[in-house]
Design a protein around this motif. Structure first.
Motif, PDB file in Angstrom:
ATOM      1  N   LEU A 145     -30.218   9.243 -73.834  1.00 51.89           N
ATOM      2  CA  LEU A 145     -30.893   8.930 -74.745  1.00 51.89           C
ATOM      3  C   LEU A 145     -30.189   8.629 -76.529  1.00 51.89           C
ATOM      4  O   LEU A 145     -30.794   8.076 -76.616  1.00 51.89           O
ATOM      5  CB  LEU A 145     -32.547   9.662 -74.474  1.00 51.89           C
ATOM      6  CG  LEU A 145     -33.193   9.266 -75.860  1.00 51.89           C
ATOM      7  CD1 LEU A 145     -34.000   8.316 -75.821  1.00 51.89           C
ATOM      8  CD2 LEU A 145     -34.333  10.469 -75.448  1.00 51.89           C
ATOM      9  N   PRO A 146     -30.129   9.823 -76.451  1.00 51.83           N
ATOM     10  CA  PRO A 146     -29.072  10.078 -78.376  1.00 51.83           C
ATOM     11  C   PRO A 146     -28.309   8.919 -78.516  1.00 51.83           C
ATOM     12  O   PRO A 146     -28.205   8.068 -79.466  1.00 51.83           O
ATOM     13  CB  PRO A 146     -28.383  11.261 -78.046  1.00 51.83           C
ATOM     14  CG  PRO A 146     -28.639  11.743 -76.776  1.00 51.83           C
ATOM     15  CD  PRO A 146     -29.356  11.177 -75.945  1.00 51.83           C
ATOM     16  N   LEU A 147     -27.623   8.282 -77.539  1.00 54.05           N
ATOM     17  CA  LEU A 147     -26.544   7.463 -77.992  1.00 54.05           C
ATOM     18  C   LEU A 147     -27.469   5.932 -78.639  1.00 54.05           C
ATOM     19  O   LEU A 147     -27.406   5.369 -78.840  1.00 54.05           O
ATOM     20  CB  LEU A 147     -25.268   6.873 -76.497  1.00 54.05           C
ATOM     21  CG  LEU A 147     -24.479   8.325 -77.160  1.00 54.05           C
ATOM     22  CD1 LEU A 147     -22.940   7.762 -75.868  1.00 54.05           C
ATOM     23  CD2 LEU A 147     -24.124   7.895 -78.344  1.00 54.05           C
ATOM     24  N   LEU A 148     -28.063   5.423 -77.147  1.00 56.18           N
ATOM     25  CA  LEU A 148     -29.483   4.688 -77.889  1.00 56.18           C
ATOM     26  C   LEU A 148     -30.273   4.812 -78.443  1.00 56.18           C
ATOM     27  O   LEU A 148     -30.125   3.262 -79.090  1.00 56.18           O
ATOM     28  CB  LEU A 148     -29.959   4.179 -75.751  1.00 56.18           C
ATOM     29  CG  LEU A 148     -29.519   4.042 -74.872  1.00 56.18           C
ATOM     30  CD1 LEU A 148     -30.838   4.086 -73.662  1.00 56.18           C
ATOM     31  CD2 LEU A 148     -28.455   2.522 -74.948  1.00 56.18           C
ATOM     32  N   THR A 149     -30.895   5.445 -78.972  1.00 49.23           N
ATOM     33  CA  THR A 149     -31.636   6.043 -80.468  1.00 49.23           C
ATOM     34  C   THR A 149     -30.518   5.480 -81.383  1.00 49.23           C
ATOM     35  O   THR A 149     -31.333   4.626 -81.834  1.00 49.23           O
ATOM     36  CB  THR A 149     -32.243   7.516 -80.051  1.00 49.23           C
ATOM     37  OG1 THR A 149     -33.231   7.372 -79.174  1.00 49.23           O
ATOM     38  CG2 THR A 149     -32.767   7.644 -81.804  1.00 49.23           C
ATOM     39  N   ARG A 150     -29.405   6.072 -81.184  1.00 44.04           N
ATOM     40  CA  ARG A 150     -28.502   5.523 -82.764  1.00 44.04           C
ATOM     41  C   ARG A 150     -28.476   4.295 -82.329  1.00 44.04           C
ATOM     42  O   ARG A 150     -28.210   3.696 -83.976  1.00 44.04           O
ATOM     43  CB  ARG A 150     -27.346   6.546 -82.533  1.00 44.04           C
ATOM     44  CG  ARG A 150     -27.015   7.058 -83.988  1.00 44.04           C
ATOM     45  CD  ARG A 150     -27.111   7.136 -84.836  1.00 44.04           C
ATOM     46  NE  ARG A 150     -26.444   6.609 -86.170  1.00 44.04           N
ATOM     47  CZ  ARG A 150     -26.348   8.122 -86.882  1.00 44.04           C
ATOM     48  NH1 ARG A 150     -25.595   8.783 -85.718  1.00 44.04           N
ATOM     49  NH2 ARG A 150     -25.350   8.101 -87.927  1.00 44.04           N
ATOM     50  N   ASN A 151     -28.245   3.965 -81.617  1.00 51.83           N
ATOM     51  CA  ASN A 151     -27.854   2.473 -81.317  1.00 51.83           C
ATOM     52  C   ASN A 151     -29.212   1.350 -82.015  1.00 51.83           C
ATOM     53  O   ASN A 151     -28.772   0.258 -83.089  1.00 51.83           O
ATOM     54  CB  ASN A 151     -27.333   1.632 -79.793  1.00 51.83           C
ATOM     55  CG  ASN A 151     -27.202   0.283 -80.151  1.00 51.83           C
ATOM     56  OD1 ASN A 151     -26.627  -0.248 -80.538  1.00 51.83           O
ATOM     57  ND2 ASN A 151     -28.164  -0.605 -79.215  1.00 51.83           N
ATOM     58  N   VAL A 152     -30.301   1.952 -81.109  1.00 47.42           N
ATOM     59  CA  VAL A 152     -30.879   0.980 -81.882  1.00 47.42           C
ATOM     60  C   VAL A 152     -31.803   1.048 -83.722  1.00 47.42           C
ATOM     61  O   VAL A 152     -32.045   0.164 -84.133  1.00 47.42           O
ATOM     62  CB  VAL A 152     -32.586   1.445 -81.064  1.00 47.42           C
ATOM     63  CG1 VAL A 152     -33.775   0.697 -81.600  1.00 47.42           C
ATOM     64  CG2 VAL A 152     -32.172   0.721 -80.249  1.00 47.42           C
ATOM     65  N   LEU A 196     -23.745  -1.458 -72.554  1.00 53.06           N
ATOM     66  CA  LEU A 196     -22.568  -0.681 -72.173  1.00 53.06           C
ATOM     67  C   LEU A 196     -23.248   0.666 -71.973  1.00 53.06           C
ATOM     68  O   LEU A 196     -22.447   1.724 -71.647  1.00 53.06           O
ATOM     69  CB  LEU A 196     -22.193  -0.617 -74.094  1.00 53.06           C
ATOM     70  CG  LEU A 196     -21.370  -1.903 -75.012  1.00 53.06           C
ATOM     71  CD1 LEU A 196     -21.072  -1.391 -76.187  1.00 53.06           C
ATOM     72  CD2 LEU A 196     -20.085  -1.860 -73.644  1.00 53.06           C
ATOM     73  N   GLY A 197     -24.018   1.407 -72.666  1.00 49.85           N
ATOM     74  CA  GLY A 197     -24.874   2.548 -71.864  1.00 49.85           C
ATOM     75  C   GLY A 197     -24.541   2.159 -70.531  1.00 49.85           C
ATOM     76  O   GLY A 197     -25.151   3.668 -70.004  1.00 49.85           O
ATOM     77  N   ALA A 198     -25.551   1.332 -70.094  1.00 48.13           N
ATOM     78  CA  ALA A 198     -25.472   1.303 -68.978  1.00 48.13           C
ATOM     79  C   ALA A 198     -23.972   1.614 -68.074  1.00 48.13           C
ATOM     80  O   ALA A 198     -24.310   2.448 -66.846  1.00 48.13           O
ATOM     81  CB  ALA A 198     -26.292  -0.231 -68.313  1.00 48.13           C
ATOM     82  N   GLY A 199     -23.431   1.923 -68.278  1.00 47.34           N
ATOM     83  CA  GLY A 199     -22.507   1.145 -68.140  1.00 47.34           C
ATOM     84  C   GLY A 199     -21.647   2.822 -68.104  1.00 47.34           C
ATOM     85  O   GLY A 199     -20.399   3.090 -66.988  1.00 47.34           O
ATOM     86  N   ARG A 200     -21.883   3.346 -68.758  1.00 46.82           N
ATOM     87  CA  ARG A 200     -21.578   5.078 -69.252  1.00 46.82           C
ATOM     88  C   ARG A 200     -22.122   5.401 -67.995  1.00 46.82           C
ATOM     89  O   ARG A 200     -21.283   5.983 -67.481  1.00 46.82           O
ATOM     90  CB  ARG A 200     -21.728   5.273 -70.714  1.00 46.82           C
ATOM     91  CG  ARG A 200     -21.705   7.133 -70.739  1.00 46.82           C
ATOM     92  CD  ARG A 200     -20.992   6.778 -72.670  1.00 46.82           C
ATOM     93  NE  ARG A 200     -20.915   8.082 -72.988  1.00 46.82           N
ATOM     94  CZ  ARG A 200     -21.977   8.987 -72.883  1.00 46.82           C
ATOM     95  NH1 ARG A 200     -23.675   8.425 -72.988  1.00 46.82           N
ATOM     96  NH2 ARG A 200     -21.882  10.560 -73.149  1.00 46.82           N
ATOM     97  N   VAL A 201     -23.713   5.574 -68.170  1.00 42.48           N
ATOM     98  CA  VAL A 201     -24.491   6.070 -67.161  1.00 42.48           C
ATOM     99  C   VAL A 201     -23.341   6.020 -65.007  1.00 42.48           C
ATOM    100  O   VAL A 201     -23.492   6.174 -64.904  1.00 42.48           O
ATOM    101  CB  VAL A 201     -25.898   6.006 -67.360  1.00 42.48           C
ATOM    102  CG1 VAL A 201     -26.546   6.731 -65.773  1.00 42.48           C
ATOM    103  CG2 VAL A 201     -26.149   6.455 -68.498  1.00 42.48           C
ATOM    104  N   PHE A 202     -23.619   4.734 -65.581  1.00 43.91           N
ATOM    105  CA  PHE A 202     -22.859   3.933 -63.712  1.00 43.91           C
ATOM    106  C   PHE A 202     -22.033   5.707 -63.777  1.00 43.91           C
ATOM    107  O   PHE A 202     -21.424   5.012 -62.011  1.00 43.91           O
ATOM    108  CB  PHE A 202     -22.499   2.451 -63.966  1.00 43.91           C
ATOM    109  CG  PHE A 202     -22.260   2.232 -62.860  1.00 43.91           C
ATOM    110  CD1 PHE A 202     -23.271   1.789 -61.555  1.00 43.91           C
ATOM    111  CD2 PHE A 202     -21.087   1.802 -62.098  1.00 43.91           C
ATOM    112  CE1 PHE A 202     -23.303   0.828 -60.314  1.00 43.91           C
ATOM    113  CE2 PHE A 202     -20.994   1.306 -60.878  1.00 43.91           C
ATOM    114  CZ  PHE A 202     -22.338   1.233 -59.862  1.00 43.91           C
TER     115      PHE A 202
END
Length: 294
Positions: A145-152, A196-202
């Motif tokens: 969530l922190p990375l996605l929020t910063r990206n948005v 990219l976040g999805a790949g990191r989570v996967f």
């Protein structure tokens, strides 16, 4: 020595460093794929794992990885969109906003094992979800969530202020301007960050060892009742993912062909993460051209 010569030397040094990094990455990926791809087959991708005999596959673990990724993104994407829009469009520049951004930076730099221990204490024990897909998805939400929020937020801030003024000049409200003008312009960058976040989570393992568990019970793919323990859709069942499976078979060594299964699973994991990265670049560029008529 002239400034021009120094500039050429330093440029050559930078190119050499970049080339070394690319060669190291290519060598690592090439070694994993060279060792693992000969063991990858349709049977390997679809059959369940075996503990004390050879010939097992990664079918259940692969399904668990995608299912957990889906649940995690369903939770984290709406939250990240809301938080990013608030920080970029509505939040005032004061001490509270600085504290929020600092908290986001700190959370985004936490090691995944710390997030896993937090998920174990809160979701597994305190909330009583146990070792389950839901606990893993919530832990990965805290991780991503922190990375996605910063990206948005960064994607929205890159949109020129003139476009916001144009929307307001046409009589749109501030919210309508954000929805119909700002977000469509920033959507390619947002989409790229989410893929990219999805790949990191996967490819995450440490956080899931303490939350989703290290077991993969037999699943009945004909049973789509999400309340049945044998159903693949049950979010309250334990789920060993592909990354956790690689760690487990290498640490336990109870499979006769552990090396082959580990190599094949690692190759599949690398290919999946590479696919996420390629999809992010291709999808982002295509969406940008489509939405900007470029």
């Amino acid at each position: 020595m002239s400034a021009k010569s120094i500039d050429k030397i330093m440029t050559g040094v930078l190119y050499a460093v970049a080339g070394i990094i690319v060669l190291l990455l290519a060598g690592l990926l090439g070694y994993i794929l060279f060792q693992g791809l000969p063991h990858v087959s349709w049977h390997f991708l679809t059959s369940p794992a075996k503990s004390f005999e050879a010939g097992g596959g990664i079918g259940i673990q692969l399904f668990n990885s995608f299912y957990l990724l889906l649940l995690s993104m369903l939770i984290s994407v709406p939250l990240a969109l809301g938080a990013g829009i608030y920080l970029a469009e509505y939040a005032r520049d004061n001490w509270l906003t600085d504290v929020i951004r600092t908290a986001i930076e700190i959370l985004s730099s936490l090691p995944s094992v710390v997030v896993g221990l937090f998920g174990f204490l809160v979701f597994v024990l305190q909330f009583g979800f146990g070792f389950s897909i839901l606990s893993g998805a919530l832990a990965l939400t805290m991780f991503n969530l922190p990375l996605l929020t910063r990206n948005v937020e960064d994607s929205l801030r890159q949109v020129g202020f003139a476009q916001r003024e144009a929307g307001l000049a046409l009589g749109l409200s501030r919210w309508e301007t954000v929805i119909h003008v700002v977000i469509p312009e920033a959507l390619p960058g947002i989409l790229t960050g989410m893929i990219l976040g999805a790949g990191r989570v996967f490819g995450e393992a440490a956080a899931l060892i303490y939350t989703a568990g290290q077991s993969a019970p037999a699943l009945n793919f004909a049973d789509w009742n999400p309340l049945d323990i044998a159903s693949p859709l049950n979010p309250f069942r334990p789920a060993e993912t592909l990354a956790v499976h690689i760690w487990k078979i290498n640490s336990e060594g109870i499979q006769p062909d552990a090396a082959a299964v580990s190599a094949g699973a690692s190759a599949v994991l690398i290919i999946a993460v590479l696919a996420f990265n390629v999809l992010a670049r291709w999808g982002g560029n295509r969406l940008y051209k489509r939405m900007t008529a470029g």
